[in-house]
Design a protein around this motif. Structure first.
Motif, PDB file in Angstrom:
ATOM      1  N   LEU A  39       6.371   8.334 -16.563  1.00  0.00           N
ATOM      2  CA  LEU A  39       7.590   8.554 -15.793  1.00  0.00           C
ATOM      3  C   LEU A  39       7.648   7.604 -14.593  1.00  0.00           C
ATOM      4  CD1 LEU A  39      10.180  10.113 -15.109  1.00  0.00           C
ATOM      5  CD2 LEU A  39       8.722  11.758 -13.879  1.00  0.00           C
ATOM      6  N   TYR A  40       6.533   7.483 -13.861  1.00  0.00           N
ATOM      7  CA  TYR A  40       6.510   6.597 -12.697  1.00  0.00           C
ATOM      8  C   TYR A  40       6.781   5.153 -13.105  1.00  0.00           C
ATOM      9  CZ  TYR A  40       4.316  10.560 -10.288  1.00  0.00           C
ATOM     10  OH  TYR A  40       4.040  11.784  -9.754  1.00  0.00           O
ATOM     11  N   GLU A  41       6.176   4.722 -14.223  1.00  0.00           N
ATOM     12  CA  GLU A  41       6.400   3.348 -14.677  1.00  0.00           C
ATOM     13  C   GLU A  41       7.841   3.140 -15.113  1.00  0.00           C
ATOM     14  OE1 GLU A  41       3.374   2.452 -17.572  1.00  0.00           O
ATOM     15  OE2 GLU A  41       1.892   2.047 -16.008  1.00  0.00           O
ATOM     16  N   THR A  42       8.454   4.141 -15.683  1.00  0.00           N
ATOM     17  CA  THR A  42       9.861   4.052 -16.068  1.00  0.00           C
ATOM     18  C   THR A  42      10.733   3.883 -14.838  1.00  0.00           C
ATOM     19  OG1 THR A  42       9.505   5.428 -18.010  1.00  0.00           O
ATOM     20  CG2 THR A  42      11.764   5.281 -17.197  1.00  0.00           C
TER      21      THR A  42
ATOM     22  N   PRO B 202       3.324  -0.089  -8.193  1.00  0.00           N
ATOM     23  CA  PRO B 202       3.188   1.247  -7.613  1.00  0.00           C
ATOM     24  C   PRO B 202       4.534   1.764  -7.113  1.00  0.00           C
ATOM     25  CG  PRO B 202       1.573  -0.261  -6.681  1.00  0.00           C
ATOM     26  CD  PRO B 202       2.528  -1.078  -7.494  1.00  0.00           C
ATOM     27  N   PRO B 203       4.847   3.035  -7.369  1.00  0.00           N
ATOM     28  CA  PRO B 203       6.113   3.574  -6.889  1.00  0.00           C
ATOM     29  C   PRO B 203       6.206   3.526  -5.370  1.00  0.00           C
ATOM     30  CG  PRO B 203       4.894   5.193  -8.233  1.00  0.00           C
ATOM     31  CD  PRO B 203       4.033   3.978  -8.081  1.00  0.00           C
TER      32      PRO B 203
END
Length: 146
Positions: free
Chosen positions: A130-133, A140-141
């Protein structure tokens, strides 16, 4: 609870342990024939108690919340207690799990599969995806592009 068990004549069949270390809880769950979670508000896959029982391959009967959890395969991995606060409904849901035939064993296998989908490593992988999406692969988000 002990007085209630005595009043209903089941005190010799029920053990109230109080808090136990995780390893001891695991021993009890491996020795159990079925699990029962007759929660008034119902049970979802967010329940640590449910996921622990399922991870032990324990066929488990649960009450369904007002807003059912689509991730909880009712009838496949868990038996449904049809009415809350109803001893007869609890007994009806648990009896097939204890008869030693197919339903309990089949649910036990499905329980392990369901619990595996909710393991911490799977949860972490889903969060990372999800973070990579949202942020893009390898970034890094929350950090602006350099």
């Amino acid at each position: 609870m002990e007085a209630l068990a005595a009043r209903h004549g089941v005190a010799d069949a029920v053990t109230f342990t109080g808090h136990l270390p995780a390893a001891r809880v695991s021993e009890f769950l491996h020795a159990a024939d079925a699990g029962v979670l007759p929660f008034t508000a119902g049970v979802t896959t967010k329940s640590g108690a449910l996921l622990t029982m399922l991870a032990h391959g324990l066929p488990t009967a649960v009450t369904v919340p007002d807003e059912p959890d689509p991730a909880l395969p009712l009838g496949e991995a868990v038996a449904v207690i049809r009415a809350r606060r109803d001893p007869a409904a609890i007994a009806d849901a648990v009896a097939p799990l204890l008869d030693g035939s197919g339903p309990g064993r089949r649910m036990g296998r499905a329980a392990r599969r369901l619990a595996a989908r909710h393991s911490w490593s799977r949860v972490a992988a889903a969060h990372r995806e999800l973070y990579e999406t949202l942020a893009g692969p390898g970034r890094p988000p929350g950090r602006p592009d350099a």
